[in-house]
Write a protein that holds these residues in place. Structure first.
Motif, mmCIF file in Angstrom:
data_model
loop_
_atom_site.group_PDB
_atom_site.id
_atom_site.type_symbol
_atom_site.label_atom_id
_atom_site.label_comp_id
_atom_site.label_asym_id
_atom_site.label_seq_id
_atom_site.Cartn_x
_atom_site.Cartn_y
_atom_site.Cartn_z
ATOM 1 N N GLU A 187 3.792 5.328 6.050
ATOM 2 C CA GLU A 187 2.810 6.175 5.381
ATOM 3 C C GLU A 187 3.494 7.382 4.742
ATOM 4 N N SER A 188 4.466 7.946 5.454
ATOM 5 C CA SER A 188 5.197 9.102 4.916
ATOM 6 C C SER A 188 6.000 8.710 3.686
ATOM 7 N N MET A 235 14.170 7.581 -8.265
ATOM 8 C CA MET A 235 14.747 7.785 -6.941
ATOM 9 C C MET A 235 14.502 6.552 -6.067
ATOM 10 N N LEU A 236 15.534 6.131 -5.344
ATOM 11 C CA LEU A 236 15.386 5.019 -4.415
ATOM 12 C C LEU A 236 15.048 5.567 -3.031
ATOM 13 N N ILE A 237 13.946 5.059 -2.488
ATOM 14 C CA ILE A 237 13.470 5.490 -1.164
ATOM 15 C C ILE A 237 13.545 4.303 -0.226
ATOM 16 N N GLY A 238 14.270 4.426 0.875
ATOM 17 C CA GLY A 238 14.420 3.323 1.808
ATOM 18 C C GLY A 238 13.412 3.384 2.942
ATOM 19 N N TYR A 239 13.018 2.204 3.408
ATOM 20 C CA TYR A 239 12.152 2.131 4.593
ATOM 21 C C TYR A 239 12.724 1.084 5.535
ATOM 22 N N ALA A 240 12.968 1.484 6.777
ATOM 23 C CA ALA A 240 13.522 0.589 7.795
ATOM 24 C C ALA A 240 12.599 0.587 8.998
ATOM 25 N N ARG A 241 12.452 -0.603 9.601
ATOM 26 C CA ARG A 241 11.598 -0.705 10.781
ATOM 27 C C ARG A 241 12.080 -1.827 11.687
ATOM 28 N N THR A 242 12.024 -1.559 12.992
ATOM 29 C CA THR A 242 12.183 -2.613 13.993
ATOM 30 C C THR A 242 10.974 -2.537 14.912
ATOM 31 N N SER A 291 1.472 -9.236 7.127
ATOM 32 C CA SER A 291 0.714 -10.384 6.629
ATOM 33 C C SER A 291 0.646 -10.318 5.111
ATOM 34 N N VAL A 292 0.204 -11.416 4.490
ATOM 35 C CA VAL A 292 0.054 -11.433 3.036
ATOM 36 C C VAL A 292 -0.933 -10.356 2.593
ATOM 37 N N LYS A 293 -2.037 -10.250 3.315
ATOM 38 C CA LYS A 293 -3.041 -9.237 2.983
ATOM 39 C C LYS A 293 -2.443 -7.843 3.068
ATOM 40 N N ASP A 294 -1.628 -7.615 4.088
ATOM 41 C CA ASP A 294 -1.021 -6.307 4.284
ATOM 42 C C ASP A 294 -0.048 -5.978 3.159
ATOM 43 N N ILE A 295 0.784 -6.942 2.788
ATOM 44 C CA ILE A 295 1.763 -6.675 1.729
ATOM 45 C C ILE A 295 1.077 -6.342 0.419
ATOM 46 N N TRP A 296 -0.012 -7.052 0.102
ATOM 47 C CA TRP A 296 -0.708 -6.753 -1.151
ATOM 48 C C TRP A 296 -1.382 -5.391 -1.090
ATOM 49 N N GLY A 297 -1.833 -4.999 0.095
ATOM 50 C CA GLY A 297 -2.420 -3.671 0.248
ATOM 51 C C GLY A 297 -1.395 -2.582 -0.010
ATOM 52 N N VAL A 298 -0.185 -2.755 0.546
ATOM 53 C CA VAL A 298 0.892 -1.781 0.332
ATOM 54 C C VAL A 298 1.293 -1.753 -1.142
ATOM 55 N N LEU A 299 1.458 -2.934 -1.732
ATOM 56 C CA LEU A 299 1.864 -3.012 -3.138
ATOM 57 C C LEU A 299 0.840 -2.377 -4.065
ATOM 58 N N ASP A 300 -0.436 -2.590 -3.779
ATOM 59 C CA ASP A 300 -1.487 -1.998 -4.612
ATOM 60 C C ASP A 300 -1.434 -0.473 -4.562
ATOM 61 N N ARG A 301 -1.201 0.052 -3.355
ATOM 62 C CA ARG A 301 -1.123 1.514 -3.218
ATOM 63 C C ARG A 301 0.055 2.072 -4.011
ATOM 64 N N LEU A 302 1.184 1.375 -3.927
ATOM 65 C CA LEU A 302 2.368 1.836 -4.650
ATOM 66 C C LEU A 302 2.209 1.649 -6.155
ATOM 67 N N ARG A 303 1.553 0.561 -6.559
ATOM 68 C CA ARG A 303 1.332 0.310 -7.981
ATOM 69 C C ARG A 303 0.465 1.414 -8.581
ATOM 70 N N CYS A 304 -0.510 1.878 -7.832
ATOM 71 C CA CYS A 304 -1.377 2.960 -8.316
ATOM 72 C C CYS A 304 -0.599 4.261 -8.535
ATOM 73 N N LYS A 305 0.521 4.401 -7.833
ATOM 74 C CA LYS A 305 1.364 5.587 -7.989
ATOM 75 C C LYS A 305 2.517 5.335 -8.956
ATOM 76 N N ALA A 306 2.525 4.130 -9.586
ATOM 77 C CA ALA A 306 3.603 3.740 -10.511
ATOM 78 C C ALA A 306 4.943 3.723 -9.793
ATOM 79 N N VAL A 307 4.932 3.238 -8.545
ATOM 80 C CA VAL A 307 6.143 3.123 -7.731
ATOM 81 C C VAL A 307 6.473 1.640 -7.574
ATOM 82 N N ALA A 308 7.717 1.261 -7.837
ATOM 83 C CA ALA A 308 8.153 -0.128 -7.717
ATOM 84 C C ALA A 308 8.591 -0.418 -6.285
ATOM 85 N N VAL A 309 8.721 -1.704 -5.978
ATOM 86 C CA VAL A 309 9.184 -2.137 -4.656
ATOM 87 C C VAL A 309 10.349 -3.097 -4.836
#
Length: 201
Positions: free
Chosen positions: A47-48, A1-8, A70-88
């Motif tokens: 988060e949702s 399933m493709l899940i979109g995230y949009a932010r301004t 930030s770079v630190k932030d992106i890796w934090g998000v990616l690590d969380r998603l990787r642990c759930k086997a979710v791609a970005v």
């Protein structure tokens, strides 16, 4: 399933948010989370989206800066998603971590970011060394110097060193050092300060 995230970032960017939602829909996102909040704020929709994602899903953003601050932030998000086997998938960069090429590109980007950080630190060290030789370097201003009144007020009210450190979000050693420097003992059970009303331990 493709899940979109949009932010301004602010409430006056509704058109930008609508454009992201439109693009994510065109990319085939079945579920889209969106919000108008600063990247440094609490991003509840992100988060949702992360909580909603399941193994095998892909989180899609139109641009990298929509996902992280930030770079630190992106890796934090990616690590969380990787642990759930979710791609970005980052649309404007053509990166999809669900593919070997996408993983490689992201690793290269991470390496470049780390290289830039090391270069920045090296320039900083060189600048400090130069300032020292020219007698212009004074070092960082001690944290306790800015928080001295607060430390004293809390200590006089009977707070422990641990409590003061926790409340002011500074190290216990910083609190101890400041109280010792104003006239107390550095030993447990030591004497009061020189004005007689701020016991160190």
């Amino acid at each position: 399933m493709l899940i979109g995230y949009a932010r301004t970032s602010t409430l006056d960017q509704e058109a930008g948010l609508a454009a992201q939602v439109r693009d994510l829909t065109a990319l085939g996102c079945e579920k889209i989370f969106s919000e108008q909040v600063s990247a440094t704020g609490q991003r509840r929709a992100l988060e949702s989206a992360i909580d909603f994602a399941r193994e095998g899903d892909t989180l899609v953003v139109t641009k990298l800066d929509r996902l992280a601050r930030s770079v630190k932030d992106i890796w934090g998000v990616l690590d969380r998603l990787r642990c759930k086997a979710v791609a970005v998938k980052i649309e404007n960069m053509g990166i999809d971590t669900g593919t070997p090429t996408g993983k490689l590109m992201l690793s290269v980007l991470g390496g470049v970011a780390e290289f830039e950080r090391e270069m920045m630190l090296e320039r900083q060290r060189e600048g400090i060394a130069k300032a020292k030789t020219e007698g212009r370097y004074r070092g960082r201003k001690p944290v306790a110097r800015d928080r001295g009144d607060e430390i004293l007020a809390l200590r006089r009210s009977g707070e422990s060193l641990n409590s003061i450190a926790r409340q002011l979000r500074i190290g216990k050693a910083t609190v101890f050092r400041f109280l010792r420097e104003i006239g107390g003992s550095d030993k447990a059970g030591g004497k009061a300060s020189s004005n007689g009303d701020v016991p160190i331990i």
